[in-house]
Design a protein around this motif. Sequence first.
Motif, PDB file in Angstrom:
ATOM      1  N   ASP A 177      42.704  60.751  32.209  1.00 26.40           N
ATOM      2  CA  ASP A 177      43.378  60.154  33.369  1.00 26.40           C
ATOM      3  C   ASP A 177      42.453  59.262  34.395  1.00 26.40           C
ATOM      4  OD1 ASP A 177      46.028  59.691  35.202  1.00 26.40           O
ATOM      5  OD2 ASP A 177      44.677  60.928  36.371  1.00 26.40           O
ATOM      6  N   LEU A 178      41.224  59.945  34.790  1.00 28.26           N
ATOM      7  CA  LEU A 178      40.483  59.119  35.462  1.00 28.26           C
ATOM      8  C   LEU A 178      39.837  57.767  34.874  1.00 28.26           C
ATOM      9  CD1 LEU A 178      38.208  62.240  36.855  1.00 28.26           C
ATOM     10  CD2 LEU A 178      40.011  61.012  38.282  1.00 28.26           C
ATOM     11  N   VAL A 179      39.351  57.988  33.592  1.00 26.97           N
ATOM     12  CA  VAL A 179      38.779  56.864  32.972  1.00 26.97           C
ATOM     13  C   VAL A 179      39.860  55.932  32.857  1.00 26.97           C
ATOM     14  CG1 VAL A 179      38.152  56.100  30.554  1.00 26.97           C
ATOM     15  CG2 VAL A 179      37.362  58.362  31.576  1.00 26.97           C
ATOM     16  N   ASP A 180      41.453  55.918  32.489  1.00 28.77           N
ATOM     17  CA  ASP A 180      42.222  55.297  32.353  1.00 28.77           C
ATOM     18  C   ASP A 180      42.555  54.480  33.843  1.00 28.77           C
ATOM     19  OD1 ASP A 180      42.290  56.048  29.574  1.00 28.77           O
ATOM     20  OD2 ASP A 180      44.112  56.844  29.925  1.00 28.77           O
ATOM     21  N   ARG A 181      42.644  55.491  34.885  1.00 30.22           N
ATOM     22  CA  ARG A 181      42.961  54.852  35.898  1.00 30.22           C
ATOM     23  C   ARG A 181      41.770  53.875  36.539  1.00 30.22           C
ATOM     24  NH1 ARG A 181      46.100  57.666  40.125  1.00 30.22           N
ATOM     25  NH2 ARG A 181      47.156  59.481  39.147  1.00 30.22           N
ATOM     26  N   THR A 182      40.535  54.118  36.218  1.00 31.81           N
ATOM     27  CA  THR A 182      39.551  53.168  36.757  1.00 31.81           C
ATOM     28  C   THR A 182      39.623  51.961  35.985  1.00 31.81           C
ATOM     29  OG1 THR A 182      38.338  55.297  37.166  1.00 31.81           O
ATOM     30  CG2 THR A 182      37.172  53.125  36.946  1.00 31.81           C
ATOM     31  N   VAL A 183      39.787  52.065  34.674  1.00 33.36           N
ATOM     32  CA  VAL A 183      39.716  50.874  33.757  1.00 33.36           C
ATOM     33  C   VAL A 183      40.951  49.920  34.258  1.00 33.36           C
ATOM     34  CG1 VAL A 183      40.100  49.908  31.400  1.00 33.36           C
ATOM     35  CG2 VAL A 183      38.677  51.717  31.724  1.00 33.36           C
ATOM     36  N   ALA A 184      42.074  50.572  34.507  1.00 39.61           N
ATOM     37  CA  ALA A 184      43.324  49.901  34.874  1.00 39.61           C
ATOM     38  C   ALA A 184      43.279  49.196  36.411  1.00 39.61           C
ATOM     39  CB  ALA A 184      44.607  50.879  34.981  1.00 39.61           C
ATOM     40  N   THR A 185      42.393  49.961  37.107  1.00 38.47           N
ATOM     41  CA  THR A 185      42.268  49.101  38.691  1.00 38.47           C
ATOM     42  C   THR A 185      41.286  47.958  38.206  1.00 38.47           C
ATOM     43  OG1 THR A 185      42.033  51.183  39.442  1.00 38.47           O
ATOM     44  CG2 THR A 185      41.012  49.499  40.683  1.00 38.47           C
ATOM     45  N   ALA A 186      40.403  48.024  37.289  1.00 37.48           N
ATOM     46  CA  ALA A 186      39.547  46.847  37.108  1.00 37.48           C
ATOM     47  C   ALA A 186      40.353  45.497  36.738  1.00 37.48           C
ATOM     48  CB  ALA A 186      38.336  47.190  36.243  1.00 37.48           C
ATOM     49  N   HIS A 187      41.250  46.050  35.588  1.00 34.73           N
ATOM     50  CA  HIS A 187      42.349  44.917  35.084  1.00 34.73           C
ATOM     51  C   HIS A 187      43.130  44.329  36.271  1.00 34.73           C
ATOM     52  CE1 HIS A 187      41.493  44.637  31.032  1.00 34.73           C
ATOM     53  NE2 HIS A 187      40.890  45.903  30.942  1.00 34.73           N
ATOM     54  N   HIS A 188      43.677  45.125  37.294  1.00 30.92           N
ATOM     55  CA  HIS A 188      44.343  44.602  38.317  1.00 30.92           C
ATOM     56  C   HIS A 188      43.464  43.600  39.306  1.00 30.92           C
ATOM     57  CE1 HIS A 188      47.441  44.719  41.156  1.00 30.92           C
ATOM     58  NE2 HIS A 188      46.751  44.833  42.047  1.00 30.92           N
ATOM     59  N   LEU A 189      42.299  43.964  39.549  1.00 26.91           N
ATOM     60  CA  LEU A 189      41.426  43.398  40.124  1.00 26.91           C
ATOM     61  C   LEU A 189      41.304  41.825  39.481  1.00 26.91           C
ATOM     62  CD1 LEU A 189      39.586  42.536  42.674  1.00 26.91           C
ATOM     63  CD2 LEU A 189      37.641  43.684  41.190  1.00 26.91           C
ATOM     64  N   ALA A 190      41.062  41.904  38.265  1.00 25.35           N
ATOM     65  CA  ALA A 190      41.044  40.643  37.681  1.00 25.35           C
ATOM     66  C   ALA A 190      42.329  39.751  37.599  1.00 25.35           C
ATOM     67  CB  ALA A 190      40.650  40.868  36.010  1.00 25.35           C
ATOM     68  N   ASP A 191      43.385  40.625  37.356  1.00 30.42           N
ATOM     69  CA  ASP A 191      44.404  40.035  37.612  1.00 30.42           C
ATOM     70  C   ASP A 191      44.835  39.070  39.000  1.00 30.42           C
ATOM     71  OD1 ASP A 191      45.457  40.602  35.165  1.00 30.42           O
ATOM     72  OD2 ASP A 191      46.696  42.238  35.851  1.00 30.42           O
ATOM     73  N   LEU A 192      44.245  39.579  40.117  1.00 32.24           N
ATOM     74  CA  LEU A 192      44.413  39.302  41.476  1.00 32.24           C
ATOM     75  C   LEU A 192      43.341  38.082  41.680  1.00 32.24           C
ATOM     76  CD1 LEU A 192      44.260  42.540  43.662  1.00 32.24           C
ATOM     77  CD2 LEU A 192      46.300  40.960  43.368  1.00 32.24           C
ATOM     78  N   ILE A 193      42.272  38.098  40.940  1.00 29.25           N
ATOM     79  CA  ILE A 193      41.200  36.889  41.131  1.00 29.25           C
ATOM     80  C   ILE A 193      41.884  35.935  40.493  1.00 29.25           C
ATOM     81  CG2 ILE A 193      39.146  36.176  40.330  1.00 29.25           C
ATOM     82  CD1 ILE A 193      38.065  39.302  40.834  1.00 29.25           C
ATOM     83  N   ALA A 194      42.401  35.954  39.282  1.00 35.55           N
ATOM     84  CA  ALA A 194      42.982  34.973  38.148  1.00 35.55           C
ATOM     85  C   ALA A 194      44.299  34.435  38.894  1.00 35.55           C
ATOM     86  CB  ALA A 194      43.265  35.496  36.952  1.00 35.55           C
ATOM     87  N   THR A 195      44.624  34.731  39.942  1.00 37.44           N
ATOM     88  CA  THR A 195      45.941  34.187  40.490  1.00 37.44           C
ATOM     89  C   THR A 195      45.417  33.517  41.880  1.00 37.44           C
ATOM     90  OG1 THR A 195      46.738  36.507  41.150  1.00 37.44           O
ATOM     91  CG2 THR A 195      47.736  35.458  39.190  1.00 37.44           C
TER      92      THR A 195
END
Length: 542
Positions: free
Chosen positions: A359-377
Motif C-alpha cells: 500500500d505504501l509503495v502503491d500510494r507513493t507511485v500514484a502520487t507521482a503520477h498525480h503530480l505528472a498529471d498536474l504538470i501536464a495540464t
Amino acid sequence: MPTPPLAGGTAGPDALRPLIDTVLTALHDGATLRGGPLPAGGPDTVTPRTRTATHPLIPDHGTGAHHALRTLVTALAAGAADPAHPHCAAHLHTPPLALAAAADLAASALNPSMDSWDQAPAASALEADLTSALAAEIYPRTPSPDAVITTGGTEANQLALLLARERHGPVQTVCGANAHHSIARAAWLLGLPEPVVVPAPTGTLDLAALDEALTELHRPLLVVATAGTTDTGEIDPLDAIADLCTTHGAELHIDAAYGGPLLLSPTHRTLLHGLDRAHSVTLDLHKLGWQPASAGLLAVPERHHLTPLHHHAPYLNADDDTEAGLPDLLGRSLRTTRRPDALKIATTLQALGRTGLADLVDRTVATAHHLADLIATTPTLDLYDRPTISTVLFRPTGTDDHTVATVRRTLLQRGHAVLGRAHAEGRLWLKATLLNPHTTPDDLQALLDLVTATTTDLLTGPVTATPADLGTATPADLGPATPADPVTATPATPAGLGPATPTGAVTATPATPADLGPHSPTGATPGTTHPTPHPTEGDTPR
C-alpha cells in the motif's frame, strides 16, 4: 555531577523515559521554528545561527542532559531539511516511519555489535533470518539465497564488484551511462579496469550498444544494470540484458537500490521482471522502504557466493569457538563494529506485512503520477516524461537553464521547497522525488504554485530576501543555559529562527506564458510531455 545513567539493563528504560520526552519536545519545537521543509536563509544564515545556538560544544562544565538535548536537538530540527514535509522532495531521502525510528532507538539502547555472537546473540539470529527472507523475495526459485546488510547502495555495489573479482579475477565492468556513480568508484577502489560505459540515449541502457560492447570485449565481464536511476527513476530492460549476458558469458549485477521494493507490490513488481537472473542485487530500504539510514543490502542467489567475505580474527571468531557452534559473523560484512540495522527493518516488515508495504509503495507511485498529471495540464510548466517509479522531472515553460537553476536555489533560500535537479534532453530540469506516502494533491498543487510564482518573480524583477524570509536567532531563543538538571523544555519562540511563513512567501499566482517569455530553442510547448530521456546528471547520497 553524578555518574550519568546507562541506556541498557533493567534501569535503562527509566533513565531514557524523561530524556526521550525532552527529545520529542525539542523535535516539535524545532519543526515549529523551522516552519517549512528547510530553514530559510541558506548556508550564510543557517550555519552561524546553528553555531550560536549550540556553542560551546565542549564547555568546561556541563549544562546537564536535558538542557543539552533540548538545545542541540531543537537547533538541529530547526535547521533540518525535513523529508517528512511534502515539499522536501529533492532526493532519495525518505521520511522514516515512526515505528522504524522507535525500533532504531531500541537498537541504540541495546547496542549489539554485529561482529561476534557473544556481542549480539539474538540480533545475529534475527539478522540471519531477515537477510535470508529478503533474499528469497529476490530469488524465490533458488534453494539457499542470502544477503548481507550494508550502509546503502554504494557499499552494496562495491561488494558486488568485489565478489565478481574474487570469482573471476580483474573483471571488466560494463554499465550504462545512467548507472550510479558508485560503480565507477568501486572499480577504482578495487583496482579494476575503468568501466566501459554504454550509451543510454532513452534513459535506459541501449541493448544494441551493449550487445556490441560484449561482443568486442574480452572476458571476464560484469554487466551492471539499474532498476531505478537516481535522476529519472528509469528501469533498464532487465530480462533482455540478462539474455545478452547469457549469450556472451557475462555475469550480471542489478543495482535496484531505488526500485527494489517494487517487488512488494503486486501492482508494480512486473517492472522488475528478470531481477532474479542477476548474480547479485543491490537493495536499499532507506529509500522506498521508509527506514532511517542506513538500511542497504546485497543479495545473492546462493549463500556460498558470500564465502570470499570470510575473515579470521582469533579474538572474534576463533576456530575452536566456531567448531563448538558459535556463529562466525565476520563474513557478514567488510565492517567490524556495525549496528543491528536488521531490527528496524524486521519490525517494519512484521508490523505492516506484505499488504501494508504494498500500500505504501502503491500510494507513493500514484502520487507521482498525480503530480505528472498536474504538470501536464499546467500551461506554464513542461513535463519531461511519465514517472516510472516516483521521480518526476519538470521545468517552467520557455525558460533557460540558468533560470531553472535559480528557481531551485531561490526556493531553497526562502525555505519554501527542496527540489532536485537533473539534465535530460540536453536541458536542466527540476526534479521531484516523491517518497512521502502522506503527500496530498493539495500539497502537490501548492508545490507547483510555488515554482510558478517564484519563476514569475525572477523574470519580472530582482529577488529580494526580506528579514521574514531569513530570520535571526539568538541563544535566548533556544533557552537559557543553566547547569541544573533537568531543565524544563520551554518551547522556543518562532521569532528566533524565522520560519518560512506566508509573511515572506511570494503569492502563488500562476504565471502566463507571456510572463515567462518566449519558448526555448528546443521548441517545448506548454504542458508538453517529453518521452525521450537522456543520460542524466546528479545523485543522491547512498
